[in-house]
Design a protein around this motif. Structure first.
Motif, PDB file in Angstrom:
ATOM      1  N   ARG A 124      -7.093  -5.109   2.423  1.00  0.00           N
ATOM      2  CA  ARG A 124      -7.099  -4.647   1.035  1.00  0.00           C
ATOM      3  C   ARG A 124      -7.712  -3.258   1.024  1.00  0.00           C
ATOM      4  O   ARG A 124      -8.914  -3.084   0.953  1.00  0.00           O
ATOM      5  CB  ARG A 124      -7.888  -5.583   0.127  1.00  0.00           C
ATOM      6  CG  ARG A 124      -7.802  -5.166  -1.337  1.00  0.00           C
ATOM      7  CD  ARG A 124      -8.488  -6.149  -2.263  1.00  0.00           C
ATOM      8  NE  ARG A 124      -8.388  -5.712  -3.648  1.00  0.00           N
ATOM      9  CZ  ARG A 124      -8.885  -6.393  -4.683  1.00  0.00           C
ATOM     10  NH1 ARG A 124      -9.507  -7.548  -4.474  1.00  0.00           N
ATOM     11  NH2 ARG A 124      -8.760  -5.941  -5.902  1.00  0.00           N
ATOM     12  N   GLN A 149       0.822  -1.202   0.000  1.00  0.00           N
ATOM     13  CA  GLN A 149       0.000   0.000   0.000  1.00  0.00           C
ATOM     14  C   GLN A 149       0.864   1.265   0.000  1.00  0.00           C
ATOM     15  O   GLN A 149       0.511   2.263  -0.641  1.00  0.00           O
ATOM     16  CB  GLN A 149      -0.987  -0.004   1.162  1.00  0.00           C
ATOM     17  CG  GLN A 149      -0.399   0.092   2.541  1.00  0.00           C
ATOM     18  CD  GLN A 149      -1.472   0.155   3.623  1.00  0.00           C
ATOM     19  OE1 GLN A 149      -2.665   0.338   3.335  1.00  0.00           O
ATOM     20  NE2 GLN A 149      -1.069  -0.007   4.870  1.00  0.00           N
ATOM     21  N   ASN A 189       0.036  -6.304   1.479  1.00  0.00           N
ATOM     22  CA  ASN A 189      -0.555  -4.974   1.416  1.00  0.00           C
ATOM     23  C   ASN A 189      -0.228  -4.159   2.658  1.00  0.00           C
ATOM     24  O   ASN A 189       0.151  -2.999   2.568  1.00  0.00           O
ATOM     25  CB  ASN A 189      -2.080  -5.077   1.276  1.00  0.00           C
ATOM     26  CG  ASN A 189      -2.512  -5.396  -0.132  1.00  0.00           C
ATOM     27  OD1 ASN A 189      -1.767  -5.197  -1.079  1.00  0.00           O
ATOM     28  ND2 ASN A 189      -3.728  -5.902  -0.280  1.00  0.00           N
TER      29      ASN A 189
END
Length: 261
Positions: free
Chosen positions: A180, A138, A228
């Motif tokens: 996510r 991310q 992530n």
């Protein structure tokens, strides 16, 4: 000797903490948490004095204030800049409220990985970025780091290649975590296949789709998968393997493993 600092963001919390530690031989210090725009925990900066007074009356040592500029997460670099300035303003206002009570301000703490690079000299004298130690998918997607800054990945084996444009790995949510966020396109990032997308995640499986014309890896190939959100995989692991260019150098035990409250 343990130095214990606790965040409080309400009069009730301060009183309850004071009651809990009264008579203890351990000194407990508190920081008043203020909300600088994330809208998670924390009081408005203008109310910091009210909470600090309650903490002081409860026999707790008040060190200062802290905040979390989490609204700096996202694709917009200007949002990170705004969040960093919001952090400054909130902590400055909180500090003034505490000084009016005659309290000495020893800590004004802020920071997150996206906003840490926007820090400037001023009221904020402590930063608490966490993800930056390893970075993750991310942070890469938001432009907060580059590929060369990704320092943690899961070693995963290709266990199935059911179609030319699809393969399956043995690293699922119990390894990669299930986060996510809105600014990532899949469930992780594969440095060896940067255009691929992990489209589905089970506990022990990750399904990867490839762009047209990109050959799939062979069965049994070991691939790196960058999670992530790196905090979850570290929490799920007993130890981290430290390697350079494929050579294992050390192993770090995760000291807080199994210590979740």
């Amino acid at each position: 000797m343990v130095a214990l600092r606790v965040g409080v963001d309400s009069v009730e919390a301060a009183r309850r903490l004071g009651d809990a530690v009264r008579g203890s031989d351990r000194a407990v210090e508190v920081l008043v948490e203020v909300d600088c725009g994330t809208a998670r925990t924390g009081v408005p900066a203008a109310d910091a004095g009210r909470v600090a007074r309650a903490a002081s009356d409860a026999g707790l040592g008040v060190l200062g204030a802290f905040t979390f500029p989490g609204h700096g997460y996202g694709h917009d670099p200007e949002a990170r800049e705004r969040a960093a300035r919001d952090e400054e303003r909130a902590l400055s206002e909180a500090a003034e409220a505490l000084r009016e009570l005659g309290l000495e301000i020893r800590v004004l703490s802020g920071g997150s990985t996206p906003t840490a690079g926007r820090w400037r000299p001023g009221p904020v004298d402590e930063l608490r970025p966490g993800v930056y130690v390893f970075n993750d998918a991310q942070q890469l997607a938001m432009g907060c780091c580059g590929v060369d800054d990704l320092a943690l990945a899961a070693a995963s084996t290709v266990i199935s290649v059911p179609a030319p444009d699809r393969f399956v790995l043995d690293a699922g949510s119990k390894v990669l975590g299930a986060d996510r966020s809105a600014w990532v396109t899949g469930h992780g990032y594969l440095p060896q296949y940067p255009e691929a997308t992990i489209t589905a995640l089970w506990e022990h499986h990750a399904v990867v789709h490839l762009p047209e014309g990109v050959p799939a890896p062979r069965l049994g190939a070991v691939l790196a998968v960058v999670p992530n959100h790196v905090c979850q995989p570290v929490n799920l692991a007993d130890e981290l393997v430290i390697a350079r260019q494929g050579v294992e150098l050390d192993r770090w035990r995760v000291a807080a493993r199994g210590a979740n409250t």
